[in-house]
Write a protein that holds these residues in place. Structure first.
Motif, PDB file in Angstrom:
ATOM      1  N   ALA A   6       0.855  -1.363   0.276  1.00  0.00           N
ATOM      2  CA  ALA A   6       0.224  -0.213   0.031  1.00  0.00           C
ATOM      3  C   ALA A   6       0.755   1.251  -0.340  1.00  0.00           C
ATOM      4  CB  ALA A   6      -1.072   0.083   1.062  1.00  0.00           C
ATOM      5  N   VAL A   7       2.196   0.809   0.686  1.00  0.00           N
ATOM      6  CA  VAL A   7       2.721   2.457   0.664  1.00  0.00           C
ATOM      7  C   VAL A   7       3.591   3.287  -0.600  1.00  0.00           C
ATOM      8  CG1 VAL A   7       5.340   2.970   1.456  1.00  0.00           C
ATOM      9  CG2 VAL A   7       3.514   2.330   3.205  1.00  0.00           C
ATOM     10  N   LEU A   8       4.384   1.368  -1.373  1.00  0.00           N
ATOM     11  CA  LEU A   8       4.377   1.913  -2.745  1.00  0.00           C
ATOM     12  C   LEU A   8       3.817   2.575  -3.682  1.00  0.00           C
ATOM     13  CD1 LEU A   8       6.692  -1.540  -2.888  1.00  0.00           C
ATOM     14  CD2 LEU A   8       7.866   1.531  -2.598  1.00  0.00           C
ATOM     15  N   GLU A   9       2.110   1.295  -3.692  1.00  0.00           N
ATOM     16  CA  GLU A   9       0.571   2.240  -4.686  1.00  0.00           C
ATOM     17  C   GLU A   9       0.911   3.958  -4.059  1.00  0.00           C
ATOM     18  OE1 GLU A   9      -2.174   0.210  -3.824  1.00  0.00           O
ATOM     19  OE2 GLU A   9      -1.294  -1.437  -3.613  1.00  0.00           O
ATOM     20  N   GLU A  30      11.460  14.339 -14.348  1.00  0.00           N
ATOM     21  CA  GLU A  30      12.231  13.624 -14.597  1.00  0.00           C
ATOM     22  C   GLU A  30      12.665  12.971 -13.326  1.00  0.00           C
ATOM     23  OE1 GLU A  30      16.886  12.611 -16.407  1.00  0.00           O
ATOM     24  OE2 GLU A  30      15.893  14.322 -16.343  1.00  0.00           O
ATOM     25  N   THR A  31      12.742  13.762 -12.462  1.00  0.00           N
ATOM     26  CA  THR A  31      13.101  12.726 -10.576  1.00  0.00           C
ATOM     27  C   THR A  31      11.523  11.676 -10.725  1.00  0.00           C
ATOM     28  OG1 THR A  31      14.607  14.312 -10.575  1.00  0.00           O
ATOM     29  CG2 THR A  31      13.164  13.427  -8.658  1.00  0.00           C
ATOM     30  N   ALA A  32      10.502  12.853 -11.299  1.00  0.00           N
ATOM     31  CA  ALA A  32       9.356  12.375 -10.217  1.00  0.00           C
ATOM     32  C   ALA A  32       8.983  11.082 -10.905  1.00  0.00           C
ATOM     33  CB  ALA A  32       7.603  13.283 -10.290  1.00  0.00           C
ATOM     34  N   ALA A  33       9.403  10.639 -12.388  1.00  0.00           N
ATOM     35  CA  ALA A  33       8.705   9.988 -13.262  1.00  0.00           C
ATOM     36  C   ALA A  33       9.719   8.024 -12.567  1.00  0.00           C
ATOM     37  CB  ALA A  33       9.139   9.715 -14.531  1.00  0.00           C
ATOM     38  N   ALA A  34      11.345   8.446 -12.020  1.00  0.00           N
ATOM     39  CA  ALA A  34      12.355   8.018 -11.995  1.00  0.00           C
ATOM     40  C   ALA A  34      11.493   7.295 -10.662  1.00  0.00           C
ATOM     41  CB  ALA A  34      13.548   8.323 -11.428  1.00  0.00           C
ATOM     42  N   CYS A  35      11.278   8.130  -9.751  1.00  0.00           N
ATOM     43  CA  CYS A  35      10.645   7.339  -8.400  1.00  0.00           C
ATOM     44  C   CYS A  35       9.388   6.712  -8.298  1.00  0.00           C
ATOM     45  CB  CYS A  35       9.821   8.830  -7.003  1.00  0.00           C
ATOM     46  SG  CYS A  35       9.872   8.258  -5.766  1.00  0.00           S
ATOM     47  N   ILE A  36       8.899   6.949  -8.974  1.00  0.00           N
ATOM     48  CA  ILE A  36       7.053   6.478  -9.445  1.00  0.00           C
ATOM     49  C   ILE A  36       8.470   4.472 -10.297  1.00  0.00           C
ATOM     50  CG2 ILE A  36       5.051   6.650 -11.225  1.00  0.00           C
ATOM     51  CD1 ILE A  36       5.367   9.607 -10.916  1.00  0.00           C
ATOM     52  N   ARG A  37       8.798   4.683 -11.141  1.00  0.00           N
ATOM     53  CA  ARG A  37       9.344   3.883 -11.544  1.00  0.00           C
ATOM     54  C   ARG A  37       9.534   2.984 -10.471  1.00  0.00           C
ATOM     55  NH1 ARG A  37       6.300   0.784 -14.924  1.00  0.00           N
ATOM     56  NH2 ARG A  37       6.438   3.192 -16.460  1.00  0.00           N
ATOM     57  N   ASP A  38      10.475   3.309  -9.804  1.00  0.00           N
ATOM     58  CA  ASP A  38      11.133   2.322  -8.590  1.00  0.00           C
ATOM     59  C   ASP A  38      10.378   1.617  -7.721  1.00  0.00           C
ATOM     60  OD1 ASP A  38      12.517   1.711  -7.242  1.00  0.00           O
ATOM     61  OD2 ASP A  38      14.190   3.410  -6.346  1.00  0.00           O
ATOM     62  N   ALA A  39       9.108   2.489  -7.373  1.00  0.00           N
ATOM     63  CA  ALA A  39       8.043   1.461  -6.586  1.00  0.00           C
ATOM     64  C   ALA A  39       7.068   0.869  -7.488  1.00  0.00           C
ATOM     65  CB  ALA A  39       7.296   3.563  -5.783  1.00  0.00           C
ATOM     66  N   ASN A  64       8.672  -0.643  -9.587  1.00  0.00           N
ATOM     67  CA  ASN A  64       9.677  -2.299 -10.280  1.00  0.00           C
ATOM     68  C   ASN A  64       9.207  -2.682  -8.932  1.00  0.00           C
ATOM     69  OD1 ASN A  64       9.814  -1.320 -12.930  1.00  0.00           O
ATOM     70  ND2 ASN A  64      11.537  -0.505 -11.937  1.00  0.00           N
ATOM     71  N   ARG A  65       9.127  -1.954  -7.950  1.00  0.00           N
ATOM     72  CA  ARG A  65       9.156  -3.026  -6.453  1.00  0.00           C
ATOM     73  C   ARG A  65       7.786  -3.213  -5.907  1.00  0.00           C
ATOM     74  NH1 ARG A  65      13.722  -0.777  -2.139  1.00  0.00           N
ATOM     75  NH2 ARG A  65      14.752   1.186  -3.642  1.00  0.00           N
ATOM     76  N   LEU A  66       7.145  -3.042  -6.610  1.00  0.00           N
ATOM     77  CA  LEU A  66       5.265  -3.885  -6.570  1.00  0.00           C
ATOM     78  C   LEU A  66       5.940  -4.971  -6.547  1.00  0.00           C
ATOM     79  CD1 LEU A  66       3.246  -2.848  -4.537  1.00  0.00           C
ATOM     80  CD2 LEU A  66       1.666  -1.523  -6.529  1.00  0.00           C
ATOM     81  N   ARG A  73      15.857   6.704   0.729  1.00  0.00           N
ATOM     82  CA  ARG A  73      14.503   7.151   0.843  1.00  0.00           C
ATOM     83  C   ARG A  73      13.277   6.371   1.137  1.00  0.00           C
ATOM     84  NH1 ARG A  73      14.540  12.772   1.865  1.00  0.00           N
ATOM     85  NH2 ARG A  73      16.778  13.636   1.492  1.00  0.00           N
ATOM     86  N   LEU A  74      13.097   6.156  -0.087  1.00  0.00           N
ATOM     87  CA  LEU A  74      12.243   4.662  -0.848  1.00  0.00           C
ATOM     88  C   LEU A  74      11.395   3.956   0.846  1.00  0.00           C
ATOM     89  CD1 LEU A  74       9.664   4.886  -1.586  1.00  0.00           C
ATOM     90  CD2 LEU A  74      11.228   3.386  -3.264  1.00  0.00           C
ATOM     91  N   GLN A  75      13.295   3.040   0.847  1.00  0.00           N
ATOM     92  CA  GLN A  75      13.523   2.163   1.605  1.00  0.00           C
ATOM     93  C   GLN A  75      13.174   2.638   3.512  1.00  0.00           C
ATOM     94  OE1 GLN A  75      14.025  -0.914   1.171  1.00  0.00           O
ATOM     95  NE2 GLN A  75      13.427  -1.203   2.806  1.00  0.00           N
ATOM     96  N   ASP A  76      13.586   4.092   3.036  1.00  0.00           N
ATOM     97  CA  ASP A  76      13.591   4.706   5.307  1.00  0.00           C
ATOM     98  C   ASP A  76      11.993   4.392   5.030  1.00  0.00           C
ATOM     99  OD1 ASP A  76      16.027   4.424   5.132  1.00  0.00           O
ATOM    100  OD2 ASP A  76      16.426   6.572   4.963  1.00  0.00           O
TER     101      ASP A  76
END
Length: 639
Positions: free
Chosen positions: A465-468, A550-559, A561-563, A623-626
């Motif tokens: 849910a956090v990743l979503e 660009e930063t936002a797209a990378a963060c969203i894609r990271d989340a 992919n992890r999900l 940051r996302l892992q924290d």
């Protein structure tokens, strides 16, 4: 090699001195006046802390009050780059996107020829002015008097008269020693229908046209005969006269605009003259053709927002829209147009003569931004009473916005169109998917609360849910990315109903025509603001102030992919566990163990980046892992 004057003039037109100098200095914006082309900075030629280096964009010169360095566009490049004149010209030509002229041993001859043509035009100006004071010019004088022109105005604009005699000017110039071929090359004579040669301007009031350097390069002529084929006639294209690259009264208008006068663009010569006589001295006009891109660049070199004065009739409106369409790909921050709409059936000359200077001043002060004119065109007479018509309307607006090359300005146009559209149309009723493959009319989530503390979005969160939430929040903050992630939103199996509702709202959201308030209204209450106010989402890289797309797209894609990795590992663990219950062996036990490890590692796997992006990617992943570690700990603690 001698370069043609026309090439150097075009280079000066395309590159302002401040644009070139600005690469070497830091402007003192408190002391500078951009609108007047008046720039100040610490001198690049000697060490100083105060801004004593002055650039005058209008005149094209620089001067340092400290070390007395001075020069023009080419001299500045020669001094700062330590190059010759020709090398400086080549550098500037590459920057301006211009091809250097081929080496021409006859360049000096051509330059001399252009100078001679300009001299012939100057001689013609004197002759035309003399004819205005003769008996033959009495009708023209009466006409000018009837138009309200004062003698000092006639003298200032060097207005003259070309009598009806077929070869009056031609004979005069030939008596001065001008070859017949040169007279024709200057556009002052033309072949007649009977095969002979005659003066180009016959029985017309004449208006000399001067370039930015003050040289007479051609003429405009107003017919005295009401039955003439052309009411206004201009010089033909010559070696001197390029209609699309010059403006009537440019030199004087530039000087007046430098003193703070608004730059006005009128339709014709008489409009410019009437405006100047009334005190609006920074007035120009195109030369018998529609405004060109080169003329727009000339205008923007004089003032950042020229005001186009439109005649108050349908033809005037069409002309204004043509200018707006031409300017749309070229506008940028601090470089646009405004439009002053005159009363129906009147041009500036008519309005000033009928109601005086104050009436024209009121029109200028009421000038509208370009977007208002474009919006009026898109909405006038348009019926928007069906979904199909509204969709076509939205498509037209999108096409209009996409023509703007400047990304920041394109975004602002989209925001303004969205606001105007919201005022014009009621909010749409959406029917998003219910998250289970079907559709139903959406209702605000039952969990929607007035504050984040009691919001269902803030309680009982799993790592999934956090990743979503990270992905959804990133798209809310950067709606231009929605289209790129639409497939992910479509196929996602959301863990919560409120997440599914937000995803549906995002899929139906148009970032070019709608605002975040529209998205919030679609969700109902203050659900969206409650969601965005969650403390753990405020530290996500995609939602931080200043984060770019660009930063936002990378963060969203990271989340995402992890999900996806987590859920794949979870499915494998469940399948292996089922096999184990049915009578598994050591290999199945190993599969269960490995699936669990991959599941746990999924949320800790850093994004793979190389080069300069590696450090930023690692920081984002950390940051996302924290965030995930914190939310999992909170959930475990509640148990």
């Amino acid at each position: 090699m001698r370069l043609p004057d026309s090439f150097l003039d075009e280079l000066r037109n395309r590159l302002s001195l401040s644009q070139v100098v600005g690469r070497k200095v830091v402007w003192d914006l408190r002391k500078s006046n951009q609108a007047k082309g008046d720039w100040w900075a610490p001198c690049p030629f000697h060490q100083e802390k105060t801004a004593s280096f002055h650039v005058d964009d209008q005149k094209g010169f620089y001067y340092c009050f400290g070390c007395q360095a001075k020069g023009n566009l080419f001299g500045f490049v020669m001094e700062t780059e330590n190059v010759s004149f020709m090398e400086a010209v080549e550098l500037l030509a590459r920057e301006a996107g211009m091809q250097m002229p081929a080496r021409d041993p006859e360049a000096a001859v051509k330059s001399d020829r252009r100078s001679r043509l300009a001299e012939l035009c100057e001689e013609a100006t004197k002759w035309f002015r003399l004819q205005l004071s003769t008996r033959a010019g009495s009708e023209a004088r009466t006409y000018l008097d009837g138009r309200g022109l004062q003698k000092q105005t006639i003298d200032r604009f060097e207005i003259g008269f070309a009598p009806g005699e077929r070869e009056g000017l031609r004979r005069h110039l030939m008596d001065k020693g001008a070859p017949p071929e040169m007279i024709e090359a200057a556009g002052l004579a033309t072949p007649a229908e009977d095969g002979d040669v005659r003066d180009r301007f016959l029985n017309r009031i004449t208006f000399p046209i001067r370039d930015g350097r003050g040289r007479c390069i051609g003429f405009g002529g107003r017919a005295m005969n009401p039955n003439a084929k052309a009411k206004y006639l201009n010089s033909p294209e010559t070696e001197l006269f390029d209609k699309g690259a010059n403006l009537y009264n440019l030199r004087e208008a530039r000087a007046a605009a430098g003193k703070g006068a608004p730059l006005l663009v009128a339709e014709g010569y008489m409009d410019v003259i009437a405006l100047a006589q009334a005190g609006f001295e920074a007035a120009v006009a195109p030369l018998g053709t529609a405004v060109t891109e080169r003329q727009l660049q000339l205008l923007w070199r004089v003032a950042p927002e020229p005001i186009v004065a439109l005649d108050g009739d349908e033809a005037g409106q069409r002309a204004g829209l043509r200018v707006a369409d031409l300017a749309l790909p070229l506008i940028k921050a601090g470089q646009s147009l405004r439009f002053a709409i005159l009363p129906q059936g009147q041009d500036p000359d008519d309005l000033i003569r009928a109601k005086g200077r104050d009436a024209m001043q009121a029109v200028i002060e009421g000038a509208s931004p370009m977007i208002s004119l474009l919006w009026q065109r898109e909405t006038d007479g348009r019926q928007l009473d069906s979904p199909e018509r509204r969709a076509a309307f939205d498509d037209d607006l999108r096409r209009l916005i996409r023509r703007i090359n400047d990304p920041g300005l394109r975004r602002h146009y989209g925001d303004e169109f969205a606001r105007l559209r919201a005022d014009l149309l009621p909010p749409p009723v959406r029917a998003p998917r219910n998250g289970k493959g079907g559709t139903s009319r959406w209702q605000p989530p039952a969990q929607a609360m007035s504050g984040t503390r009691n919001s269902a979005l803030a309680s009982g969160l799993s790592p999934d849910a956090v990743l979503e939430q990270v992905a959804l929040a990133g798209l809310v903050h950067h709606p231009r990315l929605i289209e790129s992630f639409a497939d992910d939103l479509e196929r996602m199996q959301w863990s919560r109903e409120d997440h599914s509702a937000l995803a549906d709202a995002l899929l139906s959201f148009d970032p070019e025509l709608e605002t975040r308030d529209d998205l919030g209204a679609r969700l109902g209450g203050d659900t969206l603001e409650a969601f965005l106010g969650l403390a753990h989402l405020r530290i996500v890289p995609a939602t931080r102030p200043g984060a770019d797309d660009e930063t936002a797209a990378a963060c969203i894609r990271d989340a995402l992919n992890r999900l996806e990795t987590r859920r794949g590992a979870e499915r494998e663990r469940e399948e292996a566990a089922e096999d184990l219950e049915a009578g598994g062996d050591e290999a199945l036990t190993w599969r269960v163990t490995q699936a669990a490890r991959r599941r746990d590692a999924a949320i800790r796997a850093p994004r793979e980046e190389t080069g300069s992006a590696a450090e930023e990617a690692a920081e984002m992943s950390k940051r996302l892992q924290d965030l995930l570690d914190t939310r999992v700990w909170e959930k475990t603690k509640r148990k």
